[in-house]
Design a protein around this motif. Structure first.
Motif, mmCIF file in Angstrom:
data_model
loop_
_atom_site.group_PDB
_atom_site.id
_atom_site.type_symbol
_atom_site.label_atom_id
_atom_site.label_comp_id
_atom_site.label_asym_id
_atom_site.label_seq_id
_atom_site.Cartn_x
_atom_site.Cartn_y
_atom_site.Cartn_z
ATOM 1 N N LEU A 109 0.825 -1.071 0.019
ATOM 2 C CA LEU A 109 -0.019 0.111 -0.052
ATOM 3 C C LEU A 109 0.816 1.217 0.189
ATOM 4 N N GLY A 110 2.011 1.257 -0.022
ATOM 5 C CA GLY A 110 2.799 2.174 -0.017
ATOM 6 C C GLY A 110 3.674 2.146 1.672
ATOM 7 N N LYS A 111 4.620 3.096 1.690
ATOM 8 C CA LYS A 111 5.364 3.359 2.908
ATOM 9 C C LYS A 111 4.406 3.930 4.000
ATOM 10 N N CYS A 112 3.476 4.614 3.674
ATOM 11 C CA CYS A 112 2.533 5.194 4.691
ATOM 12 C C CYS A 112 1.752 4.043 5.269
ATOM 13 N N PHE A 113 1.528 3.026 4.929
ATOM 14 C CA PHE A 113 0.590 1.905 5.583
ATOM 15 C C PHE A 113 1.547 0.653 5.667
ATOM 16 N N GLU A 114 2.741 1.127 5.860
ATOM 17 C CA GLU A 114 3.597 -0.370 6.488
ATOM 18 C C GLU A 114 3.256 -0.537 7.919
ATOM 19 N N GLY A 115 3.131 -1.753 8.243
ATOM 20 C CA GLY A 115 2.769 -2.254 9.486
ATOM 21 C C GLY A 115 1.301 -2.095 9.802
ATOM 22 N N THR A 116 0.300 -2.416 8.927
ATOM 23 C CA THR A 116 -1.109 -2.338 8.813
ATOM 24 C C THR A 116 -1.678 -3.507 9.254
ATOM 25 N N SER A 117 -1.102 -4.344 9.949
ATOM 26 C CA SER A 117 -1.520 -5.691 10.389
ATOM 27 C C SER A 117 -2.691 -5.107 11.563
#
Length: 208
Positions: free
Chosen positions: A33-41
């Motif tokens: 989703l792009g770097k903004c949404f890293e760690g979206t678990s």
């Protein structure tokens, strides 16, 4: 013959078209989703084509929402049931906890006072005819695989009522059968269309 500047513009245009086609497609746990949404678990609601104000209001009217992330470039809003998410120091990426934005933007109509009466799994909405506030279930808690041990998702968009997700047994176990589909029902619960039996190391894991 194209100049170097024209070639650069053409390359950037093609990259932008490719990016937009990815945004328009289904999101899966593996999709970038792009770097903004890293760690979206921990994210449980993914909303598209929203302004930052919309994103804040969607969080505010859901008692379960404790934090949000918003990408100004893609207009994507992600809501989280916990405020324990890593900070993202990236241009165009906004992150805030519920307490930080609670009083920033007022909700429409009487929901501004009424949303505190909603249960954790409910959302404050306005009756389209009377404009009176009401609490209704618009989404399921978390992702379906969390309530089904030893399973993982093949595709998943969000947790809103009516959303569908395809699940299978985790890669380290055998799966005797086709992937099952989970649906977010109006009761705020994920329901499987069939029982999953995951086999691993001589044991069966039955997920109903």
């Amino acid at each position: 013959m194209l100049s170097s500047e024209s070639v650069k513009i053409l390359v950037l245009s093609l990259q932008n078209i490719n990016f937009l086609s990815n945004v328009a497609g289904l999101y899966t746990p593996e999709t970038n989703l792009g770097k903004c949404f890293e760690g979206t678990s921990e994210g449980y609601i993914l909303l598209f084509d929203r302004s930052f104000v919309d994103c804040v209001r969607e969080c505010k009217r859901r008692p379960r929402c404790q934090a949000l992330r918003y990408d100004r470039r893609t207009l994507i809003c992600m809501l989280y049931p916990t405020d324990k998410i890593p900070k993202r120091d990236i241009g165009g990426c906004h992150q805030a906890t519920r307490q930080e934005v609670l009083n920033r933007y007022a909700l429409e109509g009487k929901c501004e006072e009424y949303y505190i009466k909603c249960e954790k799994n409910e959302t404050c909405s306005l009756n389209p005819e009377t404009k009176e506030p009401l609490c209704e279930i618009l989404d399921c808690a978390g992702r379906p695989s969390r309530s089904l041990p030893h399973t993982e998702m093949l595709d998943y968009v969000d947790s809103q009522v009516g959303a569908r997700a395809k699940l299978q047994c985790m890669s380290y176990v055998e799966f005797p059968g086709d992937p099952s589909r989970a649906v977010c029902t109006e009761r705020g619960k994920w329901t499987l269309n069939a029982k999953i039996q995951c086999k691993g190391r001589g044991f069966f894991f039955n997920n109903k």
